[in-house]
Design an enzyme around this catalytic site. Sequence first.
Site, PDB file in Angstrom:
ATOM      1  N   ARG A 189     -22.797 -28.893  17.942  1.00 43.42           N
ATOM      2  CA  ARG A 189     -22.507 -27.506  18.285  1.00 43.42           C
ATOM      3  C   ARG A 189     -22.902 -26.592  17.134  1.00 43.42           C
ATOM      4  NH1 ARG A 189     -17.018 -28.734  21.146  1.00 43.42           N
ATOM      5  NH2 ARG A 189     -17.765 -28.635  23.285  1.00 43.42           N
ATOM      6  N   ARG A 192       0.895  -1.150   0.000  1.00 44.69           N
ATOM      7  CA  ARG A 192       0.000   0.000   0.000  1.00 44.69           C
ATOM      8  C   ARG A 192       0.936   1.202   0.000  1.00 44.69           C
ATOM      9  NH1 ARG A 192      -3.662  -3.934   2.383  1.00 44.69           N
ATOM     10  NH2 ARG A 192      -5.399  -3.909   0.919  1.00 44.69           N
ATOM     11  N   ASP A 249     -12.756 -10.399  -2.700  1.00 47.44           N
ATOM     12  CA  ASP A 249     -14.095  -9.999  -2.250  1.00 47.44           C
ATOM     13  C   ASP A 249     -15.157 -10.093  -3.349  1.00 47.44           C
ATOM     14  OD1 ASP A 249     -13.012  -9.467   0.162  1.00 47.44           O
ATOM     15  OD2 ASP A 249     -13.221  -7.294   0.079  1.00 47.44           O
ATOM     16  N   SER A 289      -6.311   0.106  -6.099  1.00 47.77           N
ATOM     17  CA  SER A 289      -5.205   0.057  -7.062  1.00 47.77           C
ATOM     18  C   SER A 289      -5.670   0.517  -8.445  1.00 47.77           C
ATOM     19  CB  SER A 289      -4.673  -1.371  -7.175  1.00 47.77           C
ATOM     20  OG  SER A 289      -4.306  -1.834  -5.902  1.00 47.77           O
ATOM     21  N   HIS A 337      -6.349 -14.810   7.251  1.00 52.54           N
ATOM     22  CA  HIS A 337      -5.551 -14.755   6.028  1.00 52.54           C
ATOM     23  C   HIS A 337      -5.392 -16.072   5.282  1.00 52.54           C
ATOM     24  CE1 HIS A 337      -4.696 -10.742   7.454  1.00 52.54           C
ATOM     25  NE2 HIS A 337      -4.404 -10.490   6.202  1.00 52.54           N
TER      26      HIS A 337
HETATM   27  P1  ADP Z   1      -6.939  -2.568  -3.164  1.00 51.20           P
HETATM   28  O1  ADP Z   1      -6.305  -2.304  -4.475  1.00 51.20           O
HETATM   29  O2  ADP Z   1      -6.807  -3.995  -2.747  1.00 51.20           O
HETATM   30  O3  ADP Z   1      -8.358  -2.024  -3.096  1.00 51.20           O
HETATM   31  P2  ADP Z   1      -5.971  -0.280  -1.550  1.00 51.20           P
HETATM   32  O4  ADP Z   1      -7.287   0.408  -1.513  1.00 51.20           O
HETATM   33  O5  ADP Z   1      -5.179  -0.323  -0.302  1.00 51.20           O
HETATM   34  O6  ADP Z   1      -6.085  -1.814  -2.033  1.00 51.20           O
HETATM   35  O7  ADP Z   1      -5.088   0.414  -2.686  1.00 51.20           O
HETATM   36  C1  ADP Z   1      -3.798  -0.028  -2.982  1.00 51.20           C
HETATM   37  C2  ADP Z   1      -2.927   1.124  -3.382  1.00 51.20           C
HETATM   38  O8  ADP Z   1      -3.475   1.759  -4.561  1.00 51.20           O
HETATM   39  C3  ADP Z   1      -2.847   2.262  -2.369  1.00 51.20           C
HETATM   40  O9  ADP Z   1      -1.895   2.002  -1.361  1.00 51.20           O
HETATM   41  C4  ADP Z   1      -2.389   3.411  -3.245  1.00 51.20           C
HETATM   42  O10 ADP Z   1      -1.019   3.315  -3.566  1.00 51.20           O
HETATM   43  C5  ADP Z   1      -3.221   3.156  -4.516  1.00 51.20           C
HETATM   44  N1  ADP Z   1      -4.492   3.884  -4.422  1.00 51.20           N
HETATM   45  C6  ADP Z   1      -5.632   3.493  -3.795  1.00 51.20           C
HETATM   46  N2  ADP Z   1      -6.577   4.451  -3.862  1.00 51.20           N
HETATM   47  C7  ADP Z   1      -6.020   5.474  -4.528  1.00 51.20           C
HETATM   48  C8  ADP Z   1      -6.474   6.790  -4.883  1.00 51.20           C
HETATM   49  N3  ADP Z   1      -7.705   7.209  -4.581  1.00 51.20           N
HETATM   50  N4  ADP Z   1      -5.624   7.597  -5.557  1.00 51.20           N
HETATM   51  C9  ADP Z   1      -4.382   7.181  -5.876  1.00 51.20           C
HETATM   52  N5  ADP Z   1      -3.891   5.962  -5.549  1.00 51.20           N
HETATM   53  C10 ADP Z   1      -4.690   5.123  -4.881  1.00 51.20           C
END
Ligand code: ADP
Length: 334
Positions: free
Chosen positions: A163, A73, A128, A106, A255
């Site tokens: 159970r 992240r 999900d 992402s 996990h």
């Molecule tokens: P997922 O992709 O599993 O939903 P996250 O929401 O944590 O996971 O997003 C992963 C990464 O994508 C973030 O740490 C960030 O680098 C990037 N990201 C997420 N949301 C945004 C956003 N609104 N703007 C720019 N980059 C974003």
Amino acid sequence: MLTTIGVLTSGGDSPGMNPAILAVARTAQSKGVHTVGIRNGYDGIFTGDFLRLGDRAMSTILERGGTILQSSRCKKFYSEEGREQALKILREAGIGGLVVIGGDGSLTGARFLHQMGMPVIGIPGSIDNDLYGSDMCVGVDTAANTIMQLVDKIKDTARSHRRCFLVEVMGRGSGYLALTTAISSGAQVAVIPEYRVNIPRILHLLRERYEKTKESSTIILAEGVCPAGEFIRRLEEEAGDSSLLQEVRTTVLGHVQRGGAPTHFDRLLACRMGELAVNALLQGESGSVTTLNKGRMALKDLNDVLGRKRHPAPEIIRLARHLQIEFGDVVEPS
Ligand code: ADP
């Protein structure tokens, strides 16, 4: 002309990300295009953690869970300044197109890069199954199989002791995993964010089974509703007499649901999506995500997909009802 494609995995990992990486690299190779793997999600752009994906790197990844590129992240990517810097680094490395494998967040980051002029195609990797516009995301099938197998095991011991087991599964905003695994594992109750839980009905069902038919029961709870401990407290508050609930055992799967070798379905889906992503980039497409629609692959505009949530399809809801699974009441729009 596009000579080098970058690929990265970001956010929560999901089984099948590796086959997607493999399909991107192999499809690109078949068209005479190089693939650079960017390690550690968007973070790897800033640190220049690039890896040429040749045949050796690819030879054993198909069957491995997780992501060989690792994920992260990345805070820096949320700022415009950070993304400008990332774009500059990608261009300097000769990367003319990018495949981003990840969830909603992402893909939101990917859309920014597209808007800034970098050709980008997304592949939905998320257990999900909450990405709007695709029947399935990469990783969902493996996670659902893992949950089903674990619940099967839990049921063996539950039956032996008559159970009730409460099993908490992943799914922050979507009840897809909880509801479909309740169906495939024969659970009596699914508690999902899309429907309002009916505690009195659940207690009635548990009592009937426990006292009259002497059977065990299984409740599958989506983590997005509330943690398992809180759910038990809600049951206890409503039950008053807790003798029945003393027999409830809780398992939080956690996990383990993310790990493991991807299933055949996930490998095939990931490969199809990887191939489509590369073909799309080579045809000058950008700002889209690969999706599965009624068995066929389709590209969809990220603008039509992001910011919306996908929930279990009406046929699945109907099926659960016909199988007499208790999953609560429709939430009336306020
Ligand atoms: P997922 O992709 O599993 O939903 P996250 O929401 O944590 O996971 O997003 C992963 C990464 O994508 C973030 O740490 C960030 O680098 C990037 N990201 C997420 N949301 C945004 C956003 N609104 N703007 C720019 N980059 C974003």
